[in-house]
Design an enzyme around this catalytic site. Structure first.
Site, PDB file in Angstrom:
ATOM      1  N   THR A   1       0.871  -1.180   0.000  1.00  0.00           N
ATOM      2  CA  THR A   1       0.000   0.000   0.000  1.00  0.00           C
ATOM      3  C   THR A   1       0.909   1.231   0.000  1.00  0.00           C
ATOM      4  OG1 THR A   1      -0.139   0.165   2.416  1.00  0.00           O
ATOM      5  CG2 THR A   1      -1.754  -1.269   1.326  1.00  0.00           C
TER       6      THR A   1
ATOM      7  N   ASP B   1      10.749  11.263   2.189  1.00  0.00           N
ATOM      8  CA  ASP B   1      11.024   9.891   1.745  1.00  0.00           C
ATOM      9  C   ASP B   1      12.485   9.511   2.060  1.00  0.00           C
ATOM     10  OD1 ASP B   1      10.254   7.519  -0.106  1.00  0.00           O
ATOM     11  OD2 ASP B   1      12.051   8.312  -1.056  1.00  0.00           O
TER      12      ASP B   1
ATOM     13  N   GLU C   1      13.792  -5.300   1.390  1.00  0.00           N
ATOM     14  CA  GLU C   1      14.909  -4.820   0.567  1.00  0.00           C
ATOM     15  C   GLU C   1      14.517  -3.591  -0.268  1.00  0.00           C
ATOM     16  OE1 GLU C   1      18.428  -6.125   0.031  1.00  0.00           O
ATOM     17  OE2 GLU C   1      18.179  -4.027  -0.504  1.00  0.00           O
TER      18      GLU C   1
ATOM     19  N   LYS D   1      14.186   6.653   4.592  1.00  0.00           N
ATOM     20  CA  LYS D   1      15.204   5.684   4.164  1.00  0.00           C
ATOM     21  C   LYS D   1      16.426   5.755   5.087  1.00  0.00           C
ATOM     22  CE  LYS D   1      13.471   5.550  -0.539  1.00  0.00           C
ATOM     23  NZ  LYS D   1      13.374   6.264  -1.816  1.00  0.00           N
TER      24      LYS D   1
HETATM   25  N1  LIG Z   1       7.012   3.086  -7.130  1.00  0.00           N
HETATM   26  C1  LIG Z   1       8.280   2.962  -6.755  1.00  0.00           C
HETATM   27  O1  LIG Z   1       9.209   3.178  -7.530  1.00  0.00           O
HETATM   28  C2  LIG Z   1       8.581   2.538  -5.364  1.00  0.00           C
HETATM   29  C3  LIG Z   1       7.592   2.386  -4.428  1.00  0.00           C
HETATM   30  N2  LIG Z   1       7.898   2.006  -3.145  1.00  0.00           N
HETATM   31  C4  LIG Z   1       6.818   1.832  -2.176  1.00  0.00           C
HETATM   32  O2  LIG Z   1       6.043   0.700  -2.565  1.00  0.00           O
HETATM   33  C5  LIG Z   1       4.681   0.880  -2.177  1.00  0.00           C
HETATM   34  C6  LIG Z   1       3.778   0.678  -3.381  1.00  0.00           C
HETATM   35  O3  LIG Z   1       4.129   1.608  -4.363  1.00  0.00           O
HETATM   36  P1  LIG Z   1       3.263   1.791  -5.699  1.00  0.00           P
HETATM   37  O4  LIG Z   1       2.748   0.488  -6.133  1.00  0.00           O
HETATM   38  O5  LIG Z   1       4.090   2.609  -6.600  1.00  0.00           O
HETATM   39  O6  LIG Z   1       2.049   2.654  -5.122  1.00  0.00           O
HETATM   40  P2  LIG Z   1       0.584   2.800  -5.694  1.00  0.00           P
HETATM   41  O7  LIG Z   1       0.052   4.065  -5.125  1.00  0.00           O
HETATM   42  O8  LIG Z   1       0.577   2.567  -7.164  1.00  0.00           O
HETATM   43  O9  LIG Z   1      -0.186   1.559  -5.052  1.00  0.00           O
HETATM   44  C7  LIG Z   1      -0.611   1.508  -3.733  1.00  0.00           C
HETATM   45  C8  LIG Z   1      -1.883   0.693  -3.722  1.00  0.00           C
HETATM   46  O10 LIG Z   1      -2.282   0.459  -2.384  1.00  0.00           O
HETATM   47  C9  LIG Z   1      -3.688   0.535  -2.335  1.00  0.00           C
HETATM   48  N3  LIG Z   1      -4.116   0.774  -0.959  1.00  0.00           N
HETATM   49  C10 LIG Z   1      -4.037   1.902  -0.227  1.00  0.00           C
HETATM   50  N4  LIG Z   1      -4.513   1.684   1.022  1.00  0.00           N
HETATM   51  C11 LIG Z   1      -4.910   0.392   1.071  1.00  0.00           C
HETATM   52  C12 LIG Z   1      -5.503  -0.431   2.070  1.00  0.00           C
HETATM   53  N5  LIG Z   1      -5.785   0.035   3.272  1.00  0.00           N
HETATM   54  N6  LIG Z   1      -5.800  -1.722   1.762  1.00  0.00           N
HETATM   55  C13 LIG Z   1      -5.534  -2.216   0.538  1.00  0.00           C
HETATM   56  N7  LIG Z   1      -4.965  -1.471  -0.458  1.00  0.00           N
HETATM   57  C14 LIG Z   1      -4.665  -0.194  -0.195  1.00  0.00           C
HETATM   58  C15 LIG Z   1      -4.038   1.664  -3.283  1.00  0.00           C
HETATM   59  O11 LIG Z   1      -5.364   1.499  -3.630  1.00  0.00           O
HETATM   60  P3  LIG Z   1      -6.225   2.433  -4.593  1.00  0.00           P
HETATM   61  O12 LIG Z   1      -5.305   3.230  -5.452  1.00  0.00           O
HETATM   62  O13 LIG Z   1      -6.998   1.409  -5.331  1.00  0.00           O
HETATM   63  O14 LIG Z   1      -6.973   3.292  -3.674  1.00  0.00           O
HETATM   64  C16 LIG Z   1      -3.052   1.390  -4.424  1.00  0.00           C
HETATM   65  O15 LIG Z   1      -3.590   0.512  -5.384  1.00  0.00           O
HETATM   66  C17 LIG Z   1       4.595   2.287  -1.573  1.00  0.00           C
HETATM   67  O16 LIG Z   1       4.617   2.166  -0.178  1.00  0.00           O
HETATM   68  C18 LIG Z   1       5.854   2.989  -2.081  1.00  0.00           C
HETATM   69  O17 LIG Z   1       6.343   3.939  -1.170  1.00  0.00           O
HETATM   70  C19 LIG Z   1       9.183   1.718  -2.762  1.00  0.00           C
HETATM   71  C20 LIG Z   1      10.202   1.818  -3.656  1.00  0.00           C
HETATM   72  C21 LIG Z   1       9.993   2.298  -5.011  1.00  0.00           C
HETATM   73  N1  LIG Z   2       9.088   7.739  -4.520  1.00  0.00           N
HETATM   74  C1  LIG Z   2      10.279   7.013  -4.254  1.00  0.00           C
HETATM   75  C2  LIG Z   2      10.072   5.581  -4.626  1.00  0.00           C
HETATM   76  C3  LIG Z   2      11.064   4.701  -4.026  1.00  0.00           C
HETATM   77  O1  LIG Z   2      11.266   4.627  -2.828  1.00  0.00           O
HETATM   78  C4  LIG Z   2      11.424   7.587  -5.068  1.00  0.00           C
HETATM   79  O2  LIG Z   2      11.161   8.389  -5.960  1.00  0.00           O
HETATM   80  O3  LIG Z   2      12.568   7.249  -4.775  1.00  0.00           O
END
Ligand SMILES: NC(=O)C1=CN([C@@H]2O[C@H](COP(=O)(O)OP(=O)(O)OC[C@H]3O[C@@H](n4cnc5c(N)ncnc54)[C@H](OP(=O)(O)O)[C@@H]3O)[C@@H](O)[C@H]2O)C=CC1
Ligand SMILES: N[C@@H](CC=O)C(=O)O
Length: 350
Positions: A101, A225, A154, A229
């Site tokens: 999430t 962010d 990781e 980290k």
């Molecule tokens: N994108 C990147 O490059 C990176 C991301 N991250 C981390 O990874 C995680 C996921 O990132 P990303 O996939 O890009 O984010 P997104 O915003 O694309 O996805 C997050 C998802 O979580 C869902 N969500 C929110 N709250 C809930 C809940 N209570 N129960 C179930 N589902 C929920 C959202 O639902 P909906 O939108 O349907 O409301 C959405 O689909 C984040 O924490 C981010 O910080 C870490 C490193 C790199």
């Molecule tokens: N929003 C973050 C995603 C990875 O942690 C970034 O831009 O580095």
């Protein structure tokens, strides 16, 4: 025995892992004896679906693409729909909960509750969500150990670039006193695009479109962010808990196009840099934009690439650069954790 996986959150990163599992199915079986089966998905807007024997990933992803919900999945015998995150954690027979999430930079919730709940039940947790790890590293790692579960994170630092396993495993035996790096892909992308003449707002929009930015990009551009980290690195590498709020933090919103041009003329670059210093048993951290010589290794790190420098007493400085954000790259970080989970479980069973 197959490893049963349930996703909490199914945004870009969650879907990327599902695609990787499908794409690498044969290699995972051949190389690691790992048979990964996705049994459930629970997401706020995209709905929820569960089948104890496993979901067909291409069918799941196609239903979501065509209809905007995973509940488009065929009504087969045994399929359950509509579970919220807690119901998925409690009622599914998943071995591994993948918590993906959004990262909440104030409380770490709801992800923190998801991780606690899963680990309390002895379910293993893999996450790229920085919130729970930055807020409750000690509690969650201890809980996992007590329950014989695995806690993998990781991807919380530098996405699919192994910034956490490198100091823990490959650099074992060194004493590390200082860590310095570019730890946010979105802001590094913005700064380097601004060097090429793009406006701040347009560069941010592109970073969002490429899946680099947080759901609320304030977290990226204000440096929160990176602060998270650094808190994770402090616990993991130094073994010292450091609250994110105790890390002074300045983001990139004050860096203007003319600041960037002036630096260019002087042969310098602006980079958002996070630094951690260990002094005795005390750790201090700081996040701020710095104007550095174009000849420094960090200045050469462009786009969504990140870099980290570990100052080691025996091996000397070790510099690693690689993806800091990106959906496939971050999905891959979860795959690294999944393989390590599987290796650990296989050792226990032997
Ligand atoms: N994108 C990147 O490059 C990176 C991301 N991250 C981390 O990874 C995680 C996921 O990132 P990303 O996939 O890009 O984010 P997104 O915003 O694309 O996805 C997050 C998802 O979580 C869902 N969500 C929110 N709250 C809930 C809940 N209570 N129960 C179930 N589902 C929920 C959202 O639902 P909906 O939108 O349907 O409301 C959405 O689909 C984040 O924490 C981010 O910080 C870490 C490193 C790199
Ligand atoms: N929003 C973050 C995603 C990875 O942690 C970034 O831009 O580095």
């Amino acid at each position: 025995m197959p490893v049963k996986i349930a996703f909490i959150g199914f945004g870009g990163v969650g879907r990327a892992l599902a695609e990787i599992i499908e794409e690498k199915r044969f290699r995972l079986r051949e190389d690691y004896g790992l048979d990964a089966v996705v049994v459930g998905v629970s997401d706020v807007m995209k709905g929820a679906v569960y089948h104890p024997d496993g979901l067909d990933i291409p069918v799941l992803l196609k239903g979501l693409k065509d209809h905007g919900t995973v509940e488009a999945y065929p009504e087969l015998a045994g399929v359950v729909k509509g579970w919220d995150s807690m119901e998925m954690i409690d009622h599914s027979h998943a071995d591994v909960i993948v918590e993906v999430t959004y990262t909440n930079v104030e409380t770490g919730e709801p992800a923190l509750t998801h991780c606690r709940r899963a680990l309390d039940q002895g379910k293993s947790v893999l996450t790229t969500n920085k919130g729970p790890v930055a807020h409750a590293y000690e509690e969650l790692t201890r809980k996992a150990e007590e329950k014989g579960a695995f806690f993998g994170f990781e991807g919380t630092v530098m996405s699919g670039t192994p910034a956490l396993r490198l100091p823990e495993q490959t650099l074992a035996g060194n004493t590390i006193h200082k860590i310095k790096g570019i730890l946010n892909g979105t802001t590094n992308y913005i700064l380097t695009e601004m060097e090429r003449g793009l406006e701040y707002g347009e560069a941010l929009k592109q970073a969002q479109g490429l899946g680099y930015a947080e759901a609320d990009p304030t977290s990226d551009v204000e440096g929160y962010d990176v602060r998270y980290k650094l808190a994770i690195l402090s616990s993991h590498v130094f073994g010292v808990a450091l609250s994110p709020e105790d890390i002074p933090c300045t983001g990139i919103t004050g860096v203007t196009a003319s600041d960037i041009q002036e630096a260019e003329k002087a042969g310098e670059k602006w980079r958002l840099i996070g630094t951690l210093t260990l002094d005795g048993d005390r750790v201090t951290g700081i996040v701020k934009p710095e104007r550095i010589s174009a000849h420094e290794p960090l200045a050469g790190v462009s786009g969504a690439l990140n870099a980290i420098l570990y100052d080691c007493d025996m091996s000397g400085p070790i510099f690693m650069t690689g993806a800091g954000a990106g959906l496939k790259e971050t999905g891959y970080a979860l795959l690294i954790d999944l393989i390590h989970y599987h290796k650990q479980q296989s050792r226990i069973k032997v």
